[in-house]
Design a protein around this motif. Sequence first.
Motif, PDB file in Angstrom:
ATOM      1  N   ALA A   5       0.845  -1.202   0.000  1.00 18.13           N
ATOM      2  CA  ALA A   5       0.000   0.000   0.000  1.00 18.13           C
ATOM      3  C   ALA A   5       0.873   1.242   0.000  1.00 18.13           C
ATOM      4  N   ASN A   6       1.935   1.213   0.787  1.00 14.73           N
ATOM      5  CA  ASN A   6       2.848   2.348   0.860  1.00 14.73           C
ATOM      6  C   ASN A   6       3.546   2.551  -0.492  1.00 14.73           C
ATOM      7  N   ALA A   7       3.933   1.463  -1.155  1.00 12.91           N
ATOM      8  CA  ALA A   7       4.604   1.562  -2.456  1.00 12.91           C
ATOM      9  C   ALA A   7       3.660   2.158  -3.505  1.00 12.91           C
ATOM     10  N   VAL A   8       2.412   1.762  -3.501  1.00 12.41           N
ATOM     11  CA  VAL A   8       1.449   2.310  -4.457  1.00 12.41           C
ATOM     12  C   VAL A   8       1.226   3.788  -4.166  1.00 12.41           C
ATOM     13  N   GLU A   9       1.086   4.141  -2.900  1.00 16.23           N
ATOM     14  CA  GLU A   9       0.901   5.550  -2.538  1.00 16.23           C
ATOM     15  C   GLU A   9       2.124   6.378  -2.938  1.00 16.23           C
ATOM     16  N   GLN A  10       3.315   5.826  -2.751  1.00 15.62           N
ATOM     17  CA  GLN A  10       4.533   6.530  -3.165  1.00 15.62           C
ATOM     18  C   GLN A  10       4.569   6.710  -4.688  1.00 15.62           C
ATOM     19  N   THR A  11       4.129   5.700  -5.420  1.00 13.82           N
ATOM     20  CA  THR A  11       4.086   5.796  -6.879  1.00 13.82           C
ATOM     21  C   THR A  11       3.105   6.881  -7.309  1.00 13.82           C
ATOM     22  N   ILE A  12       1.969   6.956  -6.645  1.00 12.71           N
ATOM     23  CA  ILE A  12       0.990   7.995  -6.970  1.00 12.71           C
ATOM     24  C   ILE A  12       1.582   9.380  -6.701  1.00 12.71           C
ATOM     25  N   GLN A  13       2.254   9.532  -5.559  1.00 11.05           N
ATOM     26  CA  GLN A  13       2.871  10.821  -5.239  1.00 11.05           C
ATOM     27  C   GLN A  13       3.977  11.168  -6.245  1.00 11.05           C
ATOM     28  N   MET A  14       4.753  10.167  -6.654  1.00 11.02           N
ATOM     29  CA  MET A  14       5.814  10.377  -7.639  1.00 11.02           C
ATOM     30  C   MET A  14       5.213  10.810  -8.977  1.00 11.02           C
ATOM     31  N   ALA A  15       4.122  10.167  -9.369  1.00  9.71           N
ATOM     32  CA  ALA A  15       3.468  10.515 -10.630  1.00  9.71           C
ATOM     33  C   ALA A  15       2.978  11.963 -10.601  1.00  9.71           C
ATOM     34  N   VAL A  16       2.430  12.378  -9.482  1.00  8.98           N
ATOM     35  CA  VAL A  16       1.957  13.760  -9.363  1.00  8.98           C
ATOM     36  C   VAL A  16       3.134  14.723  -9.489  1.00  8.98           C
ATOM     37  N   SER A  17       4.217  14.422  -8.762  1.00 12.57           N
ATOM     38  CA  SER A  17       5.363  15.339  -8.787  1.00 12.57           C
ATOM     39  C   SER A  17       6.072  15.348 -10.143  1.00 12.57           C
ATOM     40  N   GLU A  18       6.050  14.229 -10.867  1.00  8.90           N
ATOM     41  CA  GLU A  18       6.695  14.151 -12.179  1.00  8.90           C
ATOM     42  C   GLU A  18       5.733  14.451 -13.329  1.00  8.90           C
ATOM     43  N   ASN A  19       4.486  14.761 -12.974  1.00 12.72           N
ATOM     44  CA  ASN A  19       3.466  15.062 -13.972  1.00 12.72           C
ATOM     45  C   ASN A  19       3.296  13.904 -14.966  1.00 12.72           C
ATOM     46  N   LYS A  20       3.165  12.690 -14.426  1.00 14.04           N
ATOM     47  CA  LYS A  20       3.006  11.489 -15.250  1.00 14.04           C
ATOM     48  C   LYS A  20       1.704  10.785 -14.918  1.00 14.04           C
ATOM     49  N   LEU A  21       1.255   9.993 -15.854  1.00 16.70           N
ATOM     50  CA  LEU A  21       0.114   9.119 -15.633  1.00 16.70           C
ATOM     51  C   LEU A  21       0.637   7.771 -15.142  1.00 16.70           C
ATOM     52  N   ILE A  22      -0.259   6.996 -14.541  1.00 20.44           N
ATOM     53  CA  ILE A  22       0.110   5.668 -14.051  1.00 20.44           C
ATOM     54  C   ILE A  22      -0.629   4.621 -14.875  1.00 20.44           C
ATOM     55  N   ALA A  23       0.091   3.600 -15.297  1.00 23.98           N
ATOM     56  CA  ALA A  23      -0.499   2.451 -15.975  1.00 23.98           C
ATOM     57  C   ALA A  23      -0.544   1.309 -14.962  1.00 23.98           C
ATOM     58  N   PHE A  24      -1.735   0.996 -14.479  1.00 17.40           N
ATOM     59  CA  PHE A  24      -1.921  -0.120 -13.553  1.00 17.40           C
ATOM     60  C   PHE A  24      -2.274  -1.360 -14.367  1.00 17.40           C
ATOM     61  N   TYR A  25      -1.605  -2.450 -14.056  1.00 16.25           N
ATOM     62  CA  TYR A  25      -1.906  -3.729 -14.695  1.00 16.25           C
ATOM     63  C   TYR A  25      -2.364  -4.686 -13.603  1.00 16.25           C
ATOM     64  N   PHE A  26      -3.637  -5.058 -13.633  1.00 19.80           N
ATOM     65  CA  PHE A  26      -4.218  -5.979 -12.660  1.00 19.80           C
ATOM     66  C   PHE A  26      -4.168  -7.384 -13.227  1.00 19.80           C
ATOM     67  N   LYS A  27      -3.559  -8.270 -12.458  1.00 24.43           N
ATOM     68  CA  LYS A  27      -3.370  -9.640 -12.915  1.00 24.43           C
ATOM     69  C   LYS A  27      -3.663 -10.605 -11.781  1.00 24.43           C
ATOM     70  N   ASN A  28      -3.550 -11.866 -12.106  1.00 25.34           N
ATOM     71  CA  ASN A  28      -3.736 -12.937 -11.141  1.00 25.34           C
ATOM     72  C   ASN A  28      -2.767 -14.044 -11.542  1.00 25.34           C
TER      73      ASN A  28
END
Length: 137
Positions: free
Chosen positions: A22-45
């Motif tokens: 959860a912390n890693a995903v939240e950090q990625t979201i914060q990084m995307a905001v600061s770098e002005n990037k979109l996030i590509a989430f891939y949901f798998k099983n």
Amino acid sequence: MKSKLINSLFLLLFAWVGFALANAVEQTIQMAVSENKLIAFYFKNQICPYCSQVEDFVFYDEEVSKKLRNFLFVELDIRSEEGSKLARRFGVPGTPTFVIYDPKRDKVVSLIFGSRPKDDYLNVINRVCKLYSIKTC
């Protein structure tokens, strides 16, 4: 006594892994905001044969992987706590699902579900790149 200790340690480890994810995903979201990037989430099983097809024939394709460098890419197991939570939040119908997310607007920009041809994924990525004026796409 010994089995209770092992169970307690297992639960503690499981909670820590869930917190770290959860912390890693939240950090990625914060990084995307600061770098002005979109996030590509891939949901798998892990047991999803269609996920393997998407990985082998789409994500490992040179053209697709080159375009994905424009996004922060996050791979999530839909059965994990964080994966399940985000899947519900984004309206993910199952696996495999590819979601492009705008963290600044807290908005799903595009979603593609299922094992589809590479061109379907490229069309989604290209459409998002055009919409967001991503010139390196």
